[in-house]
Write a protein that holds these residues in place. Structure first.
Motif, PDB file in Angstrom:
ATOM      1  N   HIS A  94       0.855  -1.192   0.000  1.00 62.73           N
ATOM      2  CA  HIS A  94       0.000   0.000   0.000  1.00 62.73           C
ATOM      3  C   HIS A  94       0.888   1.238   0.000  1.00 62.73           C
ATOM      4  O   HIS A  94       1.842   1.326   0.786  1.00 62.73           O
ATOM      5  CB  HIS A  94      -0.905   0.000   1.232  1.00 62.73           C
ATOM      6  N   ILE A  95       0.596   2.181  -0.887  1.00 66.92           N
ATOM      7  CA  ILE A  95       1.390   3.406  -0.999  1.00 66.92           C
ATOM      8  C   ILE A  95       0.504   4.599  -0.658  1.00 66.92           C
ATOM      9  O   ILE A  95      -0.580   4.756  -1.225  1.00 66.92           O
ATOM     10  CB  ILE A  95       1.945   3.588  -2.427  1.00 66.92           C
ATOM     11  N   ARG A  96       0.978   5.425   0.250  1.00 61.79           N
ATOM     12  CA  ARG A  96       0.249   6.651   0.590  1.00 61.79           C
ATOM     13  C   ARG A  96       1.026   7.840   0.067  1.00 61.79           C
ATOM     14  O   ARG A  96       2.227   7.967   0.316  1.00 61.79           O
ATOM     15  CB  ARG A  96       0.066   6.763   2.104  1.00 61.79           C
ATOM     16  N   ILE A  97       0.321   8.716  -0.666  1.00 64.13           N
ATOM     17  CA  ILE A  97       0.961   9.859  -1.319  1.00 64.13           C
ATOM     18  C   ILE A  97       0.227  11.137  -0.952  1.00 64.13           C
ATOM     19  O   ILE A  97      -0.999  11.215  -1.083  1.00 64.13           O
ATOM     20  CB  ILE A  97       0.949   9.706  -2.857  1.00 64.13           C
ATOM     21  N   PHE A  98       0.976  12.157  -0.507  1.00 64.34           N
ATOM     22  CA  PHE A  98       0.446  13.505  -0.367  1.00 64.34           C
ATOM     23  C   PHE A  98       1.016  14.322  -1.529  1.00 64.34           C
ATOM     24  O   PHE A  98       2.238  14.290  -1.765  1.00 64.34           O
ATOM     25  CB  PHE A  98       0.882  14.152   0.950  1.00 64.34           C
ATOM     26  N   ALA A  99       0.161  15.024  -2.275  1.00 64.82           N
ATOM     27  CA  ALA A  99       0.638  15.748  -3.454  1.00 64.82           C
ATOM     28  C   ALA A  99      -0.119  17.055  -3.633  1.00 64.82           C
ATOM     29  O   ALA A  99      -1.200  17.257  -3.065  1.00 64.82           O
ATOM     30  CB  ALA A  99       0.486  14.881  -4.699  1.00 64.82           C
ATOM     31  N   ASN A 100       0.457  17.943  -4.455  1.00 67.17           N
ATOM     32  CA  ASN A 100      -0.191  19.224  -4.713  1.00 67.17           C
ATOM     33  C   ASN A 100      -1.257  19.084  -5.799  1.00 67.17           C
ATOM     34  O   ASN A 100      -1.441  18.023  -6.397  1.00 67.17           O
ATOM     35  CB  ASN A 100       0.849  20.293  -5.084  1.00 67.17           C
ATOM     36  N   PHE A 115       1.096   2.217 -13.779  1.00 66.36           N
ATOM     37  CA  PHE A 115       1.827   1.560 -12.690  1.00 66.36           C
ATOM     38  C   PHE A 115       0.979   0.473 -12.041  1.00 66.36           C
ATOM     39  O   PHE A 115       1.436  -0.657 -11.831  1.00 66.36           O
ATOM     40  CB  PHE A 115       2.235   2.622 -11.665  1.00 66.36           C
ATOM     41  N   LEU A 116      -0.279   0.798 -11.717  1.00 65.45           N
ATOM     42  CA  LEU A 116      -1.146  -0.150 -11.021  1.00 65.45           C
ATOM     43  C   LEU A 116      -1.616  -1.274 -11.937  1.00 65.45           C
ATOM     44  O   LEU A 116      -1.885  -2.386 -11.469  1.00 65.45           O
ATOM     45  CB  LEU A 116      -2.345   0.580 -10.422  1.00 65.45           C
ATOM     46  N   ALA A 117      -1.730  -1.008 -13.236  1.00 63.71           N
ATOM     47  CA  ALA A 117      -2.143  -2.057 -14.166  1.00 63.71           C
ATOM     48  C   ALA A 117      -1.148  -3.213 -14.168  1.00 63.71           C
ATOM     49  O   ALA A 117      -1.522  -4.373 -14.362  1.00 63.71           O
ATOM     50  CB  ALA A 117      -2.290  -1.483 -15.575  1.00 63.71           C
ATOM     51  N   LYS A 118       0.131  -2.898 -13.929  1.00 61.86           N
ATOM     52  CA  LYS A 118       1.171  -3.930 -13.887  1.00 61.86           C
ATOM     53  C   LYS A 118       1.287  -4.594 -12.511  1.00 61.86           C
ATOM     54  O   LYS A 118       1.978  -5.600 -12.375  1.00 61.86           O
ATOM     55  CB  LYS A 118       2.530  -3.324 -14.251  1.00 61.86           C
ATOM     56  N   ARG A 119       0.629  -4.019 -11.505  1.00 57.06           N
ATOM     57  CA  ARG A 119       0.779  -4.506 -10.130  1.00 57.06           C
ATOM     58  C   ARG A 119      -0.591  -4.621  -9.466  1.00 57.06           C
ATOM     59  O   ARG A 119      -0.987  -3.761  -8.672  1.00 57.06           O
ATOM     60  CB  ARG A 119       1.677  -3.553  -9.330  1.00 57.06           C
ATOM     61  N   PRO A 120      -1.346  -5.673  -9.749  1.00 59.32           N
ATOM     62  CA  PRO A 120      -2.701  -5.822  -9.203  1.00 59.32           C
ATOM     63  C   PRO A 120      -2.762  -5.842  -7.679  1.00 59.32           C
ATOM     64  O   PRO A 120      -3.811  -5.563  -7.102  1.00 59.32           O
ATOM     65  CB  PRO A 120      -3.165  -7.163  -9.797  1.00 59.32           C
ATOM     66  N   ALA A 121      -1.660  -6.197  -7.022  1.00 55.96           N
ATOM     67  CA  ALA A 121      -1.666  -6.312  -5.558  1.00 55.96           C
ATOM     68  C   ALA A 121      -1.245  -5.026  -4.851  1.00 55.96           C
ATOM     69  O   ALA A 121      -1.140  -4.997  -3.622  1.00 55.96           O
ATOM     70  CB  ALA A 121      -0.761  -7.452  -5.118  1.00 55.96           C
ATOM     71  N   VAL A 122      -1.003  -3.960  -5.616  1.00 56.77           N
ATOM     72  CA  VAL A 122      -0.629  -2.674  -5.016  1.00 56.77           C
ATOM     73  C   VAL A 122      -1.869  -1.784  -4.912  1.00 56.77           C
ATOM     74  O   VAL A 122      -2.670  -1.701  -5.842  1.00 56.77           O
ATOM     75  CB  VAL A 122       0.452  -1.959  -5.861  1.00 56.77           C
ATOM     76  N   THR A 123      -2.033  -1.136  -3.775  1.00 55.33           N
ATOM     77  CA  THR A 123      -3.102  -0.155  -3.588  1.00 55.33           C
ATOM     78  C   THR A 123      -2.478   1.200  -3.267  1.00 55.33           C
ATOM     79  O   THR A 123      -1.364   1.278  -2.742  1.00 55.33           O
ATOM     80  CB  THR A 123      -4.060  -0.560  -2.457  1.00 55.33           C
ATOM     81  N   VAL A 124      -3.204   2.271  -3.594  1.00 56.11           N
ATOM     82  CA  VAL A 124      -2.680   3.629  -3.416  1.00 56.11           C
ATOM     83  C   VAL A 124      -3.722   4.512  -2.743  1.00 56.11           C
ATOM     84  O   VAL A 124      -4.912   4.469  -3.089  1.00 56.11           O
ATOM     85  CB  VAL A 124      -2.277   4.253  -4.772  1.00 56.11           C
ATOM     86  N   ASP A 125      -3.276   5.311  -1.795  1.00 54.09           N
ATOM     87  CA  ASP A 125      -4.095   6.356  -1.173  1.00 54.09           C
ATOM     88  C   ASP A 125      -3.470   7.688  -1.570  1.00 54.09           C
ATOM     89  O   ASP A 125      -2.408   8.058  -1.064  1.00 54.09           O
ATOM     90  CB  ASP A 125      -4.094   6.176   0.349  1.00 54.09           C
ATOM     91  N   LEU A 126      -4.101   8.390  -2.507  1.00 57.42           N
ATOM     92  CA  LEU A 126      -3.587   9.666  -3.015  1.00 57.42           C
ATOM     93  C   LEU A 126      -4.420  10.807  -2.435  1.00 57.42           C
ATOM     94  O   LEU A 126      -5.635  10.848  -2.629  1.00 57.42           O
ATOM     95  CB  LEU A 126      -3.653   9.681  -4.543  1.00 57.42           C
ATOM     96  N   GLN A 127      -3.765  11.729  -1.726  1.00 55.47           N
ATOM     97  CA  GLN A 127      -4.475  12.843  -1.096  1.00 55.47           C
ATOM     98  C   GLN A 127      -3.864  14.173  -1.519  1.00 55.47           C
ATOM     99  O   GLN A 127      -2.636  14.325  -1.510  1.00 55.47           O
ATOM    100  CB  GLN A 127      -4.411  12.730   0.427  1.00 55.47           C
ATOM    101  N   GLY A 282       9.587  -1.878  -1.656  1.00 58.08           N
ATOM    102  CA  GLY A 282       9.844  -1.962  -3.088  1.00 58.08           C
ATOM    103  C   GLY A 282       8.808  -1.270  -3.939  1.00 58.08           C
ATOM    104  O   GLY A 282       9.144  -0.639  -4.959  1.00 58.08           O
ATOM    105  N   ALA A 283       7.520  -1.349  -3.565  1.00 53.66           N
ATOM    106  CA  ALA A 283       6.470  -0.741  -4.380  1.00 53.66           C
ATOM    107  C   ALA A 283       6.622   0.773  -4.446  1.00 53.66           C
ATOM    108  O   ALA A 283       6.421   1.390  -5.494  1.00 53.66           O
ATOM    109  CB  ALA A 283       5.100  -1.108  -3.831  1.00 53.66           C
ATOM    110  N   VAL A 284       6.987   1.384  -3.325  1.00 56.80           N
ATOM    111  CA  VAL A 284       7.167   2.839  -3.310  1.00 56.80           C
ATOM    112  C   VAL A 284       8.383   3.232  -4.151  1.00 56.80           C
ATOM    113  O   VAL A 284       8.334   4.180  -4.941  1.00 56.80           O
ATOM    114  CB  VAL A 284       7.323   3.365  -1.868  1.00 56.80           C
ATOM    115  N   ARG A 285       9.468   2.489  -4.001  1.00 54.02           N
ATOM    116  CA  ARG A 285      10.666   2.786  -4.797  1.00 54.02           C
ATOM    117  C   ARG A 285      10.384   2.611  -6.293  1.00 54.02           C
ATOM    118  O   ARG A 285      10.882   3.375  -7.121  1.00 54.02           O
ATOM    119  CB  ARG A 285      11.833   1.898  -4.368  1.00 54.02           C
TER     120      ARG A 285
END
Length: 307
Positions: A94-100, A115-127, A282-285
């Protein structure tokens, strides 16, 4: 001193909720059970962590310090679980991102889609967050990475530049500001602007610069996207300041004119903020590598393709 990870996670839920009841619900506990565990934690630390009243709970200064450490501890636990529950370290997590504003609305959706299409097991919280909150979030561990534009004062963080963001003025065809000559911000203030909604980083950024000029920022209407700004501009409702990438895209289908802004702040460097790159899962990197392909070529980051 022994800390139960379940208690730390519960404390995070309560610290991020307006009430103990809501925090307990997020931890799948009854309010009474959650209250008892927090009181036991306070007893163990010999300090008060929460102010309790009829309106809810509020963290004490000691509670604020514990929340900061608890977030860091639990994120590292999550990283550890991720690293050892998959053979491909960058294929799950799980990746959490704070962005402008610009990152959230312009380029990250497309980047994350691939990115996510290649990694079905990755989830993202974008705020979407304000610049100061992005820096604070990376520092205190409440987000894995931050994306920010403009100068960065972030002692204790790694700052990686990855692209340039230019702000431009969009005006209706035939407008008196249209033409090859750049304009200064003060010249635009004689006209009504179309702006983004309250709380967006770009609106706050522009307001700060207008206030420094000692002038008023006349907003005729506030909308939710750069496309909506351009549609309003095309209709003659007002003018707007948006990223050049958005202006160029929408000018292909709308009757707009793009005017360069002659201000030092109009060109802003986009940067990724992290606490410690090598300590990230690894997912974040891999996501950072996707945003910075030239670094992959130099051998500085994990390649983004999990296959």
């Amino acid at each position: 001193m022994h800390f139960d990870l379940a208690d730390l996670r519960l404390f995070i839920h309560i610290g991020e909720s307006p009430s103990l009841t809501q925090g307990a619900r997020r931890a799948f506990l009854s309010p009474a059970a959650a209250s008892a565990r927090i009181k036991a934690l306070e007893s163990q630390l010999d300090t008060r962590l929460l102010y309790r009243d009829s309106r809810g709970v509020e963290l004490t200064p000691a509670g604020q310090r514990l929340l900061k450490h608890a977030r860091l501890i639990m994120r590292q636990v999550d990283y550890l679980k991720c690293e050892f529950t998959t053979n491909d370290a960058d294929s799950a997590g799980h990746i959490r991102i704070f962005a402008n504003t610009t990152a959230v609305t312009e380029f990250l959706p497309e980047v994350l889609a691939g990115f996510l299409a290649k990694r079905p097991a990755v989830t993202v919280d974008l705020q979407e967050r304000m610049s100061r909150d992005i820096v604070r979030g990376v520092l205190d561990g409440s987000t894995d990475m931050g994306i920010i534009a403009g100068p960065v004062e972030a002692t204790g963080l790694q700052v990686m530049h990855f692209s340039t963001d230019r702000l431009v003025l969009v005006v209706p065809a035939g407008h008196m500001l249209a033409g090859p000559k750049p304009v200064e911000l003060k010249q635009t203030l004689a006209f009504q602007h179309i702006g983004l909604h309250e709380g967006t980083t770009l609106l706050s950024f522009l307001r700060d610069h207008v206030e420094r000029l000692g002038q008023n920022f006349s907003l005729r209407i506030q909308v939710s996207s750069f496309e909506a700004i351009c549609r309003m501009v095309e209709a003659g409702v007002g003018i707007g300041i948006i990223p050049e990438s958005a202006a160029l895209r929408h000018s292909r289908t709308m009757r707009l004119e793009i005017v360069e802004i002659d201000e030092p702040w109009a060109i802003r460097e986009r940067s990724i903020l992290v606490r410690e790159l090598d300590a990230l899962p690894g997912a974040v990197r891999a996501l950072i590598a996707t945003l910075m392909p030239e670094s992959v070529e130099e051998g500085g980051l994990t390649p983004p393709d999990p296959s």
